[in-house]
Design an enzyme around this catalytic site. Sequence first.
Site, mmCIF file in Angstrom:
data_model
loop_
_atom_site.group_PDB
_atom_site.id
_atom_site.type_symbol
_atom_site.label_atom_id
_atom_site.label_comp_id
_atom_site.label_asym_id
_atom_site.label_seq_id
_atom_site.Cartn_x
_atom_site.Cartn_y
_atom_site.Cartn_z
ATOM 1 N N ILE A 77 4.529 6.478 3.773
ATOM 2 C CA ILE A 77 2.646 6.853 4.048
ATOM 3 C C ILE A 77 3.047 6.788 5.762
ATOM 4 O O ILE A 77 4.157 6.052 6.491
ATOM 5 C CB ILE A 77 1.389 6.079 4.209
ATOM 6 C CG1 ILE A 77 0.346 6.538 5.042
ATOM 7 C CG2 ILE A 77 1.995 4.523 4.651
ATOM 8 C CD1 ILE A 77 -0.972 5.991 4.807
ATOM 9 N N GLU A 111 6.394 -1.510 -1.266
ATOM 10 C CA GLU A 111 7.905 -2.306 -0.210
ATOM 11 C C GLU A 111 7.218 -2.169 1.134
ATOM 12 O O GLU A 111 6.881 -0.723 1.089
ATOM 13 C CB GLU A 111 8.442 -1.720 -0.551
ATOM 14 C CG GLU A 111 9.977 -2.431 -1.472
ATOM 15 C CD GLU A 111 9.648 -1.351 -3.124
ATOM 16 O OE1 GLU A 111 9.240 -0.359 -2.443
ATOM 17 O OE2 GLU A 111 9.553 -1.912 -4.270
ATOM 18 N N TYR A 123 -2.747 -2.359 4.010
ATOM 19 C CA TYR A 123 -2.338 -2.460 2.561
ATOM 20 C C TYR A 123 -3.632 -4.555 1.946
ATOM 21 O O TYR A 123 -4.005 -4.185 0.893
ATOM 22 C CB TYR A 123 -0.881 -2.513 1.990
ATOM 23 C CG TYR A 123 -0.048 -1.574 2.429
ATOM 24 C CD1 TYR A 123 -0.901 -0.233 2.009
ATOM 25 C CD2 TYR A 123 0.932 -1.815 2.690
ATOM 26 C CE1 TYR A 123 0.282 0.683 2.604
ATOM 27 C CE2 TYR A 123 1.925 -1.023 3.068
ATOM 28 C CZ TYR A 123 1.528 0.730 2.757
ATOM 29 O OH TYR A 123 2.187 1.847 3.440
HETATM 30 C C1 LIG Z 1 -0.042 2.152 8.461
HETATM 31 C C2 LIG Z 1 -0.168 3.333 9.550
HETATM 32 C C3 LIG Z 1 -0.041 4.095 8.242
HETATM 33 C C4 LIG Z 1 -2.051 3.078 9.409
HETATM 34 O O1 LIG Z 1 -2.532 4.299 9.570
HETATM 35 P P1 LIG Z 1 -3.611 4.263 11.041
HETATM 36 O O2 LIG Z 1 -4.660 5.439 10.050
HETATM 37 O O3 LIG Z 1 -3.812 3.984 12.071
HETATM 38 O O4 LIG Z 1 -5.138 3.611 10.081
HETATM 39 P P2 LIG Z 1 -6.181 3.118 9.578
HETATM 40 O O5 LIG Z 1 -6.819 3.519 11.434
HETATM 41 O O6 LIG Z 1 -6.621 3.813 8.382
HETATM 42 O O7 LIG Z 1 -6.929 1.802 9.699
HETATM 43 C C5 LIG Z 1 -6.935 0.554 8.579
HETATM 44 C C6 LIG Z 1 -6.899 -0.817 8.759
HETATM 45 O O8 LIG Z 1 -5.754 -0.838 8.826
HETATM 46 C C7 LIG Z 1 -5.745 -2.168 10.100
HETATM 47 N N1 LIG Z 1 -4.255 -1.491 10.413
HETATM 48 C C8 LIG Z 1 -3.701 -0.553 10.984
HETATM 49 N N2 LIG Z 1 -3.086 0.253 12.170
HETATM 50 C C9 LIG Z 1 -3.681 -1.477 12.356
HETATM 51 C C10 LIG Z 1 -3.121 -2.413 13.344
HETATM 52 N N3 LIG Z 1 -2.041 -1.581 14.609
HETATM 53 N N4 LIG Z 1 -2.684 -3.133 14.070
HETATM 54 C C11 LIG Z 1 -3.650 -3.971 13.009
HETATM 55 N N5 LIG Z 1 -4.135 -3.446 12.303
HETATM 56 C C12 LIG Z 1 -3.811 -2.074 11.736
HETATM 57 C C13 LIG Z 1 -6.831 -2.496 10.342
HETATM 58 O O9 LIG Z 1 -6.896 -3.219 9.068
HETATM 59 C C14 LIG Z 1 -7.520 -0.935 10.205
HETATM 60 O O10 LIG Z 1 -9.161 -1.517 10.135
HETATM 61 P P3 LIG Z 1 -9.438 -1.222 11.623
HETATM 62 O O11 LIG Z 1 -9.156 0.213 12.671
HETATM 63 O O12 LIG Z 1 -11.460 -1.336 10.727
HETATM 64 O O13 LIG Z 1 -9.053 -2.427 11.855
HETATM 65 C C15 LIG Z 1 -0.144 4.236 11.119
HETATM 66 O O14 LIG Z 1 0.247 2.649 11.835
HETATM 67 C C16 LIG Z 1 1.559 4.278 10.387
HETATM 68 O O15 LIG Z 1 1.574 5.478 10.670
HETATM 69 N N6 LIG Z 1 2.824 3.542 11.135
HETATM 70 C C17 LIG Z 1 4.272 3.661 11.103
HETATM 71 C C18 LIG Z 1 5.045 4.361 9.108
HETATM 72 C C19 LIG Z 1 4.531 2.556 8.520
HETATM 73 O O16 LIG Z 1 4.671 1.388 8.954
HETATM 74 N N7 LIG Z 1 3.920 3.238 7.398
HETATM 75 C C20 LIG Z 1 3.973 2.180 6.809
HETATM 76 C C21 LIG Z 1 5.814 2.321 5.762
HETATM 77 S S1 LIG Z 1 5.198 1.133 4.794
#
Ligand SMILES: CC(C)(COP(=O)(O)OP(=O)(O)OC[C@H]1O[C@@H](n2cnc3c(N)ncnc32)[C@H](O)[C@@H]1OP(=O)(O)O)[C@@H](O)C(=O)NCCC(=O)NCCS
Length: 164
Positions: A77, A111, A123
Amino acid sequence: MVWQLRRANAADLDSIMAIETTVFSRDAWSPEMMRAELAFADSYYLVAFNPATPEQIDAYAGLRCLAGSAEGDVQTIAVAERARRHGLGRTLVISLVNEARRRGAREIFLEVRVDNEPAKHLYRELGFEVLGVRPGYYQPENVDAEVMRLTVPDPVTAPAVGQE
Ligand SMILES: CC(C)(COP(=O)(O)OP(=O)(O)OC[C@H]1O[C@@H](n2cnc3c(N)ncnc32)[C@H](O)[C@@H]1OP(=O)(O)O)[C@@H](O)C(=O)NCCC(=O)NCCS
């Protein structure tokens, strides 16, 4: 911000790889790996786009789950930096979980790098639990992975009208 989700197809490869190489840098999959992932019969990949600019992909996520199997895997993702913290990552994971449920899965595995706090937060918030650690899973950086598991929850239903 508003997004729509749709199934990914082979024509999305370049857009997906543009995010993949930016977000994962040294851990990024090759275009060949990604092309194969998208083509697997048991793959379910989604992409997210703003309806005003449908040619620009802002996020993608993929599930591997054989129909009728009790287990599925979140393969990947990624949300582009410009689209983060608007609930897109959560929506994508929930959509993969829903598809896994439709295919009959009872458990979903994934993972995640031990140092990836945003993803671990996401997660955990969705009910995934840590099963263990795979040492050196991410190469060439030699970073450990947490293995996480979700027991697929029952679908949430709500009455269309208020209950008595
Ligand atoms: C991880 C990732 C997919 C999250 O996507 P996102 O669209 O920003 O996430 P959301 O807005 O849906 O956030 C949902 C929840 O995740 C958690 N979260 C997301 N980003 C966060 C951050 N930077 N720090 C802490 N918690 C975080 C929070 O609990 C958040 O809820 P909230 O916004 O109500 O506090 C994104 O940061 C990403 O693409 N990261 C790089 C790729 C990656 O790491 N992929 C996973 C590989 S296993």
